[in-house]
Design an enzyme around this catalytic site. Structure first.
Site, short mmCIF file in Angstrom:
data_model
loop_
_atom_site.label_atom_id
_atom_site.label_comp_id
_atom_site.label_asym_id
_atom_site.label_seq_id
_atom_site.Cartn_x
_atom_site.Cartn_y
_atom_site.Cartn_z
N ASP A 1 -4.05 -8.76 8.42
CA ASP A 1 -2.98 -7.92 8.96
C ASP A 1 -2.58 -8.37 10.36
OD1 ASP A 1 -3.31 -6.45 6.61
OD2 ASP A 1 -4.76 -5.10 7.57
N GLU B 1 0.82 -1.21 0.00
CA GLU B 1 0.00 0.00 0.00
C GLU B 1 0.85 1.27 0.00
OE1 GLU B 1 -4.21 -1.49 1.99
OE2 GLU B 1 -2.81 -0.36 3.23
N SER C 1 -11.86 -18.71 7.30
CA SER C 1 -12.35 -19.69 8.27
C SER C 1 -11.81 -21.09 8.03
CB SER C 1 -13.89 -19.72 8.24
OG SER C 1 -14.34 -20.12 6.96
N ASP D 1 -16.42 -8.48 12.26
CA ASP D 1 -15.74 -7.56 11.34
C ASP D 1 -14.42 -8.21 10.92
OD1 ASP D 1 -14.63 -5.52 9.91
OD2 ASP D 1 -14.59 -4.06 11.56
#
Length: 298
Positions: free
Chosen positions: A252, A140, A223, A246
């Site tokens: 990260d 990024e 999952s 969430d």
């Protein structure tokens, strides 16, 4: 216990989160039921995870010369991250996040100050690489800055973990320096052209990355856990069960925790198991940088 040193070169964002019934489809307009502001950025998420888990973390990056930037730096400092190498210029990066009722997300990035990080800024922190154990990278910030950080780490024998997100063309010269590549299924497919929909395909795709010089590949599968592959072994590590509210920042936090475990000398499979437990906790909280309980500290 000896403190472990981690450098993170990467992004810092403010996350603007809109809760929606479902991720918006092309041409569709829907109402958001709630709006929140959180701290984010893949680099910052990794850093505050590692900092909260007990590592000595130094961050190299850039925020805007604005209130968002001031608050983002203060938050990182509260969570154990050294911010002296963070410059302030331009406008702080933002992530516009849709969060569905089942905890899935869709993200639009405005890079802002993150794209003002330069190789020269990375070079200014050269001394920090001489005393570090691991460098954490993502994509990024400009690839030239990523390459400079990898160059300094490699020259000093620092292990490099690269999370190839957002996925893009990665120079082979960079991959050859990477100790562990940590894509998710989508990123692995974009990097290799092979769909990660079976163990056979996972092995084929990971083999391509190993052939480019990466020492190990750890594919996060949500999952379903994670799949890892080195030149000597491969296999699955099951995920810790969690009720996700969430999933922003799950990958990260996985990377930050993986770095901490490896700093402490864990075998790769044990490090993945630990990272999965930390990520499983993070998805039960709102935002990408929740407070992590002391029980996880190394």
């Amino acid at each position: 216990m000896e403190t472990k040193n981690i450098i993170v070169a990467g992004s810092i964002n403010i996350d603007l989160v809109y809760e929606v019934p479902h991720i918006v489809k092309e041409g569709e307009t829907i109402h958001s039921t709630k709006h929140d502001l959180y701290f984010g950025g893949k680099g910052a998420n990794q850093a505050v995870t590692a900092g909260q888990l007990g590592a000595d973390v130094q961050f190299i990056g850039s925020v805007g010369a604005d209130d968002h930037g001031i608050r983002a730096k203060e938050n990182m400092e509260r969570k154990g991250v050294k911010t002296e190498a963070i410059s302030s210029k331009g406008v702080t990066g933002q992530a516009i996040i849709q969060l569905s009722d089942v905890g899935e997300n869709s993200i639009v990035l405005f890079p802002g100050a993150n794209f003002l990080v330069t190789p020269e800024q990375i070079q200014e922190s050269e001394a920090a690489f001489e005393t570090s154990d691991i460098l954490l990278l993502q994509l990024e910030i400009p690839i030239e800055a990523v390459e400079k950080a990898a160059e300094l780490a490699y020259a000093n024998g620092v292990k490099i973990i690269l999370n190839p997100a957002p996925a893009c063309d990665i120079p082979d010269s960079l991959l050859q320096k990477v100790s562990i590549l940590t894509p998710n299924e989508t990123e692995l497919e974009l990097l290799t052209g092979i769909s990660a929909d079976s163990e056979d395909n996972l092995q084929k795709a990971c083999s391509i990355m190993l052939a480019k010089g990466v020492q190990a590949v750890v594919v996060t599968l949500g999952s379903k856990g994670a799949f890892y592959m080195t030149s000597e072994e491969s296999g699955f590590v099951t995920a810790e069960m969690a009720k996700a509210v969430d999933t922003t920042g799950a990958g990260d936090s996985f990377n930050g925790a993986l770095a901490v475990a490896l700093c402490h000398g864990d075998l790769l499979t044990d490090a993945i198991t630990y990272a999965s437990k930390v990520a499983a906790f993070v998805v039960t909280e709102m935002g990408a940088q929740p407070d992590i309980p002391a029980e996880f500290i190394r």
